[in-house]
Design a protein around this motif. Structure first.
Motif, PDB file in Angstrom:
ATOM      1  N   GLU A 100       0.858  -1.186   0.000  1.00  0.00           N
ATOM      2  CA  GLU A 100       0.000   0.000   0.000  1.00  0.00           C
ATOM      3  C   GLU A 100       0.898   1.242   0.000  1.00  0.00           C
ATOM      4  N   VAL A 101       0.751   2.055  -1.017  1.00  0.00           N
ATOM      5  CA  VAL A 101       1.570   3.259  -1.158  1.00  0.00           C
ATOM      6  C   VAL A 101       0.664   4.479  -0.960  1.00  0.00           C
ATOM      7  N   LYS A 102       0.985   5.294   0.018  1.00  0.00           N
ATOM      8  CA  LYS A 102       0.192   6.500   0.280  1.00  0.00           C
ATOM      9  C   LYS A 102       1.117   7.619   0.749  1.00  0.00           C
ATOM     10  N   ASP A 103       0.718   8.832   0.424  1.00  0.00           N
ATOM     11  CA  ASP A 103       1.471  10.036   0.815  1.00  0.00           C
ATOM     12  C   ASP A 103       1.029  10.430   2.210  1.00  0.00           C
ATOM     13  N   SER A 104       1.908  10.222   3.193  1.00  0.00           N
ATOM     14  CA  SER A 104       1.534  10.470   4.586  1.00  0.00           C
ATOM     15  C   SER A 104       2.770  10.935   5.359  1.00  0.00           C
ATOM     16  N   PHE A 105       2.621  11.016   6.657  1.00  0.00           N
ATOM     17  CA  PHE A 105       3.726  11.420   7.528  1.00  0.00           C
ATOM     18  C   PHE A 105       4.430  10.180   8.073  1.00  0.00           C
ATOM     19  N   LYS A 106       5.659  10.380   8.513  1.00  0.00           N
ATOM     20  CA  LYS A 106       6.403   9.299   9.138  1.00  0.00           C
ATOM     21  C   LYS A 106       5.694   8.863  10.416  1.00  0.00           C
ATOM     22  N   GLU A 107       5.775   7.583  10.687  1.00  0.00           N
ATOM     23  CA  GLU A 107       5.101   7.052  11.872  1.00  0.00           C
ATOM     24  C   GLU A 107       5.592   7.756  13.133  1.00  0.00           C
ATOM     25  N   GLN A 108       4.645   8.229  13.931  1.00  0.00           N
ATOM     26  CA  GLN A 108       4.979   9.001  15.124  1.00  0.00           C
ATOM     27  C   GLN A 108       5.536   8.095  16.209  1.00  0.00           C
ATOM     28  N   ASN A 109       6.688   8.474  16.745  1.00  0.00           N
ATOM     29  CA  ASN A 109       7.306   7.698  17.825  1.00  0.00           C
ATOM     30  C   ASN A 109       7.590   8.532  19.061  1.00  0.00           C
ATOM     31  N   SER A 110       7.202   9.815  19.043  1.00  0.00           N
ATOM     32  CA  SER A 110       7.345  10.656  20.225  1.00  0.00           C
ATOM     33  C   SER A 110       6.123  11.578  20.311  1.00  0.00           C
ATOM     34  N   TYR A 111       5.792  11.966  21.533  1.00  0.00           N
ATOM     35  CA  TYR A 111       4.592  12.775  21.766  1.00  0.00           C
ATOM     36  C   TYR A 111       4.952  13.941  22.679  1.00  0.00           C
ATOM     37  N   ALA A 112       4.277  15.070  22.480  1.00  0.00           N
ATOM     38  CA  ALA A 112       4.508  16.258  23.318  1.00  0.00           C
ATOM     39  C   ALA A 112       3.162  16.927  23.562  1.00  0.00           C
ATOM     40  N   SER A 113       3.023  17.477  24.756  1.00  0.00           N
ATOM     41  CA  SER A 113       1.782  18.175  25.103  1.00  0.00           C
ATOM     42  C   SER A 113       2.120  19.390  25.952  1.00  0.00           C
ATOM     43  N   LEU A 114       1.263  20.398  25.869  1.00  0.00           N
ATOM     44  CA  LEU A 114       1.422  21.628  26.641  1.00  0.00           C
ATOM     45  C   LEU A 114       0.028  22.114  27.021  1.00  0.00           C
ATOM     46  N   TYR A 115      -0.165  22.316  28.326  1.00  0.00           N
ATOM     47  CA  TYR A 115      -1.488  22.721  28.843  1.00  0.00           C
ATOM     48  C   TYR A 115      -2.578  21.741  28.432  1.00  0.00           C
ATOM     49  N   GLY A 116      -2.225  20.441  28.378  1.00  0.00           N
ATOM     50  CA  GLY A 116      -3.211  19.419  28.056  1.00  0.00           C
ATOM     51  C   GLY A 116      -3.509  19.269  26.583  1.00  0.00           C
ATOM     52  N   LYS A 117      -2.775  19.946  25.704  1.00  0.00           N
ATOM     53  CA  LYS A 117      -3.018  19.863  24.266  1.00  0.00           C
ATOM     54  C   LYS A 117      -1.789  19.298  23.568  1.00  0.00           C
ATOM     55  N   ASN A 118      -2.043  18.534  22.493  1.00  0.00           N
ATOM     56  CA  ASN A 118      -0.940  18.008  21.703  1.00  0.00           C
ATOM     57  C   ASN A 118      -0.257  19.146  20.949  1.00  0.00           C
ATOM     58  N   VAL A 119       1.062  19.154  20.977  1.00  0.00           N
ATOM     59  CA  VAL A 119       1.824  20.223  20.336  1.00  0.00           C
ATOM     60  C   VAL A 119       2.987  19.629  19.546  1.00  0.00           C
ATOM     61  N   ILE A 120       3.573  20.456  18.712  1.00  0.00           N
ATOM     62  CA  ILE A 120       4.798  20.111  17.989  1.00  0.00           C
ATOM     63  C   ILE A 120       5.947  20.891  18.622  1.00  0.00           C
ATOM     64  N   THR A 121       6.978  20.178  19.018  1.00  0.00           N
ATOM     65  CA  THR A 121       8.106  20.831  19.698  1.00  0.00           C
ATOM     66  C   THR A 121       9.310  20.940  18.758  1.00  0.00           C
ATOM     67  N   LEU A 122      10.055  21.999  18.954  1.00  0.00           N
ATOM     68  CA  LEU A 122      11.293  22.215  18.215  1.00  0.00           C
ATOM     69  C   LEU A 122      12.378  22.581  19.228  1.00  0.00           C
ATOM     70  N   ASN A 123      13.362  21.703  19.369  1.00  0.00           N
ATOM     71  CA  ASN A 123      14.459  21.940  20.306  1.00  0.00           C
ATOM     72  C   ASN A 123      15.590  22.702  19.608  1.00  0.00           C
ATOM     73  N   VAL A 124      16.009  23.796  20.216  1.00  0.00           N
ATOM     74  CA  VAL A 124      17.108  24.610  19.679  1.00  0.00           C
ATOM     75  C   VAL A 124      18.264  24.543  20.671  1.00  0.00           C
ATOM     76  N   LYS A 125      19.416  24.073  20.208  1.00  0.00           N
ATOM     77  CA  LYS A 125      20.600  23.958  21.053  1.00  0.00           C
ATOM     78  C   LYS A 125      21.703  24.840  20.482  1.00  0.00           C
ATOM     79  N   LYS A 126      22.318  25.618  21.355  1.00  0.00           N
ATOM     80  CA  LYS A 126      23.396  26.496  20.902  1.00  0.00           C
ATOM     81  C   LYS A 126      24.687  25.692  20.729  1.00  0.00           C
TER      82      LYS A 126
END
Length: 343
Positions: free
Chosen positions: A65-91
């Protein structure tokens, strides 16, 4: 069909290529031709033909089965009880944390007004620069308070004017160190930044840098003898008279910090700025004591009036005492420590 994952992988790799087709002469110029055969959608991958070990062919869509989708999710993040997308910035190592944080916040503000959707909410969490800012400001305030206390203590023993001459050697020595250290860093291959180790070094040397100035100014005041010797002659004689004692005293103070320059390992790299800052600041205090302080003395040291004047308790003094007493009472009513401070 006896088709392995390696067969599928090779088939996809061989079809998804951009290769050079050689050069073509056009208008006297050789231009390179590129043959682009990269996939642009999922249907092209599904229509891919795969050869089996037996020689037959199958479509990839028949076995997968070939479909245009996202990579399988293997990590989860939430903020104030809502699902969010996190971006870590390291100097990067050695970069300024506060400067990096300021640039990131400015970039977010700029993108909110230009390219990001209006309904997209961005929250900055885990900003380690906040604690660094608080610590840095506390350290700067400590240096300022220390400078004020040093000046006040000097006033008790040297008088207001001479104490100010000596106290000015603190900011002047630090200023010379600020100018010198980046130049030495480029010369000897170390990166100078205004970090907490450097500020702590300034705090550590706060009471030491005034030693040379105290000796020179006090000796100038002694030789000047309230105008009996011309001030220019007194300043020259005073600086020359104590040159070797002040120099030897400063070098003996610096000597214990020299081995710290060669401290090995990660701790040595971290603590390297402490001896460097102290050594440069104390050497700068020599320059201030021998050059700048005598100039201050020549320009501002005056003949003092030693006649005794009977103190008077006039209306102005009474008014000041009453005001301060009133403020002390209000301070005690508000907080005991504040009342003690006013008294």
């Amino acid at each position: 069909a006896k088709i392995s994952f390696a067969d599928i992988e090779r088939s996809v790799a061989y079809e998804n290529l951009t290769i050079s087709g050689g050069d073509v002469a056009m208008d006297g110029i050789k231009r390179t031709l590129n043959v682009k055969k990269e996939f642009t959608n999922a249907q092209q991958i599904a229509d891919l033909i795969i050869k089996t070990p037996t020689g037959s062919s199958v479509y990839l869509r028949d076995i997968a089965e070939v479909k245009d989708s996202f990579k399988e999710q293997n990590s989860y993040a939430s903020l104030y009880g809502k699902n969010v997308i996190t971006l870590n910035v390291k100097k990067r190592s050695g970069e300024n944390l506060i400067e990096a944080s300021d640039k990131i916040n400015a970039l977010i503000k700029e993108m909110k007004g230009s390219s990001l959707p209006k309904n997209l909410e961005i929250k900055v969490t885990g900003d380690q620069s906040d604690q660094t800012r608080v610590t840095l400001h506390d350290l700067i305030n400590t240096i300022i308070i220390g400078f004020i206390l040093v000046t006040i203590i000097l006033m008790f023993f040297m008088g207001v004017k001479n104490a100010l001459f000596v106290a000015l050697s603190v900011p002047l020595s630090m200023f010379i160190a600020f100018i010198t250290m980046p130049a030495l860093g480029s010369l000897f291959g170390f990166s100078f930044t205004m970090n907490m180790i450097v500020l702590f070094s300034f705090l550590l040397g706060l009471g030491i840098v005034v030693d040379d100035a105290i000796v020179v100014i006090e000796n100038t005041h002694r030789i000047f003898n309230n105008g009996k010797v011309p001030i220019v002659k007194a300043a020259k004689a005073a600086a020359g008279e104590v040159f070797m004692p002040v120099l030897s005293g400063t070098l003996t103070t610096l000597a214990p910090f020299v081995p710290l320059l060669f401290w090995p390992g990660i701790i040595g790299e971290f603590m390297f700025f402490l001896p460097v800052t102290l050594i440069i600041t104390l050497l700068a205090s020599l320059v201030v004591a021998y050059i700048i302080n005598p100039v201050f003395a020549v320009d501002f040291m005056e003949i003092e009036d030693h006649e005794t004047h009977k103190p008077t308790f006039d209306k102005k003094v009474k008014k000041t005492v009453l005001i301060m007493a009133g403020l002390a009472v209000l301070g005690y009513l508000y907080a005991f420590g504040l009342g003690n401070f006013i008294v």
